[in-house]
Design a protein around this motif. Structure first.
Motif, PDB file in Angstrom:
ATOM      1  N   LEU A   1      32.946 -28.898 -88.566  1.00 26.86           N
ATOM      2  CA  LEU A   1      32.057 -27.997 -87.842  1.00 26.86           C
ATOM      3  C   LEU A   1      32.748 -27.479 -86.584  1.00 26.86           C
ATOM      4  O   LEU A   1      33.100 -28.243 -85.696  1.00 26.86           O
TER       5      LEU A   1
ATOM      6  N   SER B   1      15.106 -31.322 -78.198  1.00 25.69           N
ATOM      7  CA  SER B   1      16.276 -31.889 -78.875  1.00 25.69           C
ATOM      8  C   SER B   1      17.554 -31.370 -78.232  1.00 25.69           C
ATOM      9  O   SER B   1      18.498 -32.136 -78.026  1.00 25.69           O
TER      10      SER B   1
ATOM     11  N   CYS C   1      18.089 -30.466 -75.190  1.00 21.93           N
ATOM     12  CA  CYS C   1      18.314 -31.159 -73.907  1.00 21.93           C
ATOM     13  C   CYS C   1      18.840 -32.575 -74.144  1.00 21.93           C
ATOM     14  O   CYS C   1      19.752 -33.035 -73.450  1.00 21.93           O
ATOM     15  N   ARG C   2      18.236 -33.252 -75.106  1.00 20.75           N
ATOM     16  CA  ARG C   2      18.647 -34.631 -75.398  1.00 20.75           C
ATOM     17  C   ARG C   2      20.103 -34.660 -75.871  1.00 20.75           C
ATOM     18  O   ARG C   2      20.858 -35.568 -75.536  1.00 20.75           O
ATOM     19  N   PHE C   3      20.501 -33.638 -76.647  1.00 21.25           N
ATOM     20  CA  PHE C   3      21.843 -33.635 -77.229  1.00 21.25           C
ATOM     21  C   PHE C   3      22.935 -33.275 -76.230  1.00 21.25           C
ATOM     22  O   PHE C   3      24.117 -33.287 -76.567  1.00 21.25           O
ATOM     23  N   LYS C   4      22.542 -32.966 -74.995  1.00 17.88           N
ATOM     24  CA  LYS C   4      23.563 -32.811 -73.954  1.00 17.88           C
ATOM     25  C   LYS C   4      24.265 -34.154 -73.745  1.00 17.88           C
ATOM     26  O   LYS C   4      25.385 -34.200 -73.233  1.00 17.88           O
ATOM     27  N   CYS C   5      23.599 -35.235 -74.150  1.00 17.44           N
ATOM     28  CA  CYS C   5      24.145 -36.588 -73.967  1.00 17.44           C
ATOM     29  C   CYS C   5      25.020 -37.029 -75.145  1.00 17.44           C
ATOM     30  O   CYS C   5      25.508 -38.160 -75.151  1.00 17.44           O
ATOM     31  N   VAL C   6      25.230 -36.185 -76.134  1.00 19.56           N
ATOM     32  CA  VAL C   6      26.021 -36.578 -77.297  1.00 19.56           C
ATOM     33  C   VAL C   6      27.493 -36.732 -76.927  1.00 19.56           C
ATOM     34  O   VAL C   6      28.124 -37.752 -77.213  1.00 19.56           O
ATOM     35  N   SER C   7      28.040 -35.695 -76.279  1.00 20.46           N
ATOM     36  CA  SER C   7      29.452 -35.761 -75.891  1.00 20.46           C
ATOM     37  C   SER C   7      29.689 -34.723 -74.799  1.00 20.46           C
ATOM     38  O   SER C   7      28.865 -33.829 -74.584  1.00 20.46           O
ATOM     39  N   THR C   8      30.839 -34.843 -74.138  1.00 17.59           N
ATOM     40  CA  THR C   8      31.154 -33.859 -73.093  1.00 17.59           C
ATOM     41  C   THR C   8      31.275 -32.465 -73.712  1.00 17.59           C
ATOM     42  O   THR C   8      30.893 -31.461 -73.106  1.00 17.59           O
TER      43      THR C   8
ATOM     44  N   TRP D   1      29.626 -31.249 -76.341  1.00 14.52           N
ATOM     45  CA  TRP D   1      28.287 -30.718 -76.596  1.00 14.52           C
ATOM     46  C   TRP D   1      27.610 -30.340 -75.278  1.00 14.52           C
ATOM     47  O   TRP D   1      26.939 -29.319 -75.182  1.00 14.52           O
ATOM     48  N   ARG D   2      27.785 -31.191 -74.256  1.00 19.68           N
ATOM     49  CA  ARG D   2      27.183 -30.871 -72.953  1.00 19.68           C
ATOM     50  C   ARG D   2      27.701 -29.528 -72.458  1.00 19.68           C
ATOM     51  O   ARG D   2      26.946 -28.670 -71.995  1.00 19.68           O
TER      52      ARG D   2
ATOM     53  N   ARG E   1      20.212 -30.279 -61.952  1.00 16.26           N
ATOM     54  CA  ARG E   1      21.011 -29.361 -61.144  1.00 16.26           C
ATOM     55  C   ARG E   1      21.531 -28.179 -61.928  1.00 16.26           C
ATOM     56  O   ARG E   1      21.720 -27.112 -61.381  1.00 16.26           O
TER      57      ARG E   1
END
Lengths: 376, 178
Positions: free
Chosen positions: A24, A40, A42-49, A51-52, A91
């Motif tokens: 992908l 979802s 917003c939550r997936f910002k925590c998956v990896s740098t 993805w963030r 922020r």
């Protein structure tokens, strides 16, 4: 020979299987994220740098959530009021300019906000009301034609659901009087951005007074507002009264909002001595049968932080989060903005708004796409 | 004697409709499809425009799509192709099948293993087939929307690369979403 075979087998076993998802590309990840609900994303910002950073870089394309709340404050010269914007996210949230200086008006009143569009008014003189609908994220706007109400008092709300239609509606409620100034009834005009016109429906079946501070434009395309029956009146975009939904607790001064696709109702319950004891939230899970489900109860003390609050004076409803079970409100004479997370039963203090804050709170979810209806 | 894989690329079906030959990346498979179906791909459309009228007729090779995936993609295109084969109408014309029928087809179409699903979404992106891209992205999105970040990492084979402080910060800022 045996050794050779063993090596071969070992080699095959230790060969790592490449994850098919590794194919992908970043573009595809963003494409997939566009199809997720805002929570979802917003939550997936925590998956990896990666993805963030992707989510941050492509924020405008992705589903949006509550970015903040527009508020109105008394102007320093006490003539008119000034809009502010309170950022309720982290922020990295894009702060929206509260100044609305892209509008041809030097002092605007914020009236309503719906799915990223804001309805506001400008009164160069007390007889002359200009209504604007604008998108603060794109700075595009349109002025509505005069609704011919002069300077008569009115209640206004905005209806817009981009997933259903690119057009918005403005509802204008007023009292109708005859020539002898007797009250005839309650009228409503509806502006449609599709026709560009106000339409007033005679015999609209409206027989109730609106508490203009608590209303919702639901996904079904109707405006819902609290009346002092108490009940929730429902009016469609033709300006016709559809039906009335009883409130679940038969008490006044409740609050309604749409959250997670459903109509939410919040209120406080009192004991026999009329002391406020409990905070309750209901959800209209079964809209067609008008059946409310009790979603949450909490001690009023846990939510308000102070016993025997004088709710009439020291408390104001602000908003319910559109994507999670969180409610915003102010407490105290200086209007401290708070949030209460129903799932975690946690209260957070956000900031102090100040006693010059008017009771107009507009929860804002940005809309970054262009709308034909806002051509300026 | 217009055989199916005719060299001119202007081969026709028995109804006389124009067809196009598409070749998989490893050259192992050639597919003759109705022009209307092939043109659902903006990439194919562009390749035909660029090749011009005197296309070699060897068919159009798609370097990034293997035979198995191409076969599946064309199954989608054949089903969703508009009834009319005229290329100008292909953009605006509705598909020949009914909407309910198509929805049922789409639901069944994406009931595949994850490897195939990822290949399909990649192919749909490369071939620029909007309907297929939306369908596959929505399918993957529906599979992952309720998951925690840890589960996403595991499912998609991603490493987080956050420092503990960074991870703390991003979790705190987005606490409401959990």
């Amino acid at each position: 020979m045996k050794l050779f075979l063993r090596t071969m087998v070992k080699g095959r076993r230790s060969k790592r299987r490449r994850s098919p998802a590794a194919s992908l590309t970043d573009d595809l990840v963003v494409e997939i994220l566009c199809h997720l609900p805002a929570r979802s994303v917003c939550r997936f910002k925590c998956v990896s740098t990666t993805w963030r950073d992707l989510i941050s870089a492509h924020n405008r394309k992705l589903p949006q959530t509550l970015a903040g709340i527009f508020t109105m404050h008394d102007a320093e010269n006490m003539m008119g009021s000034v809009p502010h914007f309170i950022n309720v996210l982290g922020r990295d949230c894009p702060l929206v300019s509260p100044w609305f200086d892209f509008l041809p008006a030097n002092q605007i009143y914020l009236l309503d906000c719906c799915n990223g569009l804001v309805l506001c008014s400008y009164w160069p003189t007390i007889h002359d009301c200009h209504l604007f609908v604008c998108n603060p994220a794109t700075k595009k706007w349109v002025e509505l034609p005069d609704s011919n109400l002069g300077n008569r008092p009115r209640g206004l709300c905005l209806g817009f659901n981009p997933t259903v239609s690119p057009h918005f509606y403005v509802f204008e409620f007023s009292h109708d009087y005859d020539d002898d100034f007797s009250l005839l009834g309650y009228g409503v005009q509806v502006y449609s951005s599709e026709t560009g016109q106000w339409v007033r429906k005679g015999d609209n079946g409206i027989s109730f007074f609106a508490h203009y501070y608590s209303h919702v434009f639901l996904n079904n395309g109707c405006v819902h507002y609290l009346t002092n029956d108490p009940a929730i009146a429902v009016v469609d975009t033709q300006g016709k009264a559809c039906w009335s939904i009883p409130v679940p607790d038969n008490r006044e001064y409740g609050f309604i909002q749409q959250s997670q696709g459903r109509l939410y109702y919040a209120n406080f319950e009192a004991d026999d001595e009329d002391q406020v004891v409990r905070f309750v939230v209901y959800v209209l899970e079964d809209y067609d049968n008008q059946r409310w489900t009790l979603k949450h109860t909490a001690e009023a003390f846990d939510v308000l932080g102070q016993e025997s609050h004088n709710l009439a004076r020291d408390f104001e409803w602000v908003a319910i989060h559109p994507d999670c079970n969180m409610i915003f409100y102010t407490v105290g004479w200086d209007k401290t903005l708070m949030s209460y997370d129903m799932d975690r039963r946690q209260v957070h203090v956000i900031c102090t708004l100040g006693q010059d804050t008017r009771e107009v709170y507009l929860p804002y979810v940005p809309l970054f796409s262009e709308l034909q209806a806002l051509h300026m | 004697m217009a055989a199916a894989a005719d060299s001119s690329g202007d081969g026709g079906t028995s109804s006389g409709e124009k067809t196009i030959v598409l070749v998989s990346s490893d050259n192992s498979a050639r597919f003759e499809v109705r022009e209307a179906a092939a043109l659902l791909s903006q990439t194919v459309r562009r390749m035909i425009d660029e090749a011009g009228a005197d296309a070699s007729g060897d068919g159009i090779t798609l370097p990034d799509v293997d035979a198995k995936t191409l076969a599946k993609v064309l199954e989608y295109c054949n089903k969703h192709a508009p009834a009319s084969s005229s290329s100008s109408a292909a953009e605006a014309a509705p598909p020949a099948e009914g909407e309910e029928d198509l929805e049922r087809f789409d639901r069944e179409f994406v009931r595949v293993d994850m490897g195939t699903l990822y290949s399909l979404v990649t192919a749909a992106s490369y071939l620029k087939i909007e309907g297929l891209l939306n369908l596959t992205c929505q399918t993957i999105a529906d599979m992952i929307k309720g998951k925690t970040p840890e589960q996403i990492r595991k499912t998609l084979g991603i490493t987080s690369e956050f420092t503990p402080e960074e991870e703390d910060e991003v979790r705190r800022e987005n606490a409401w979403a959990f």
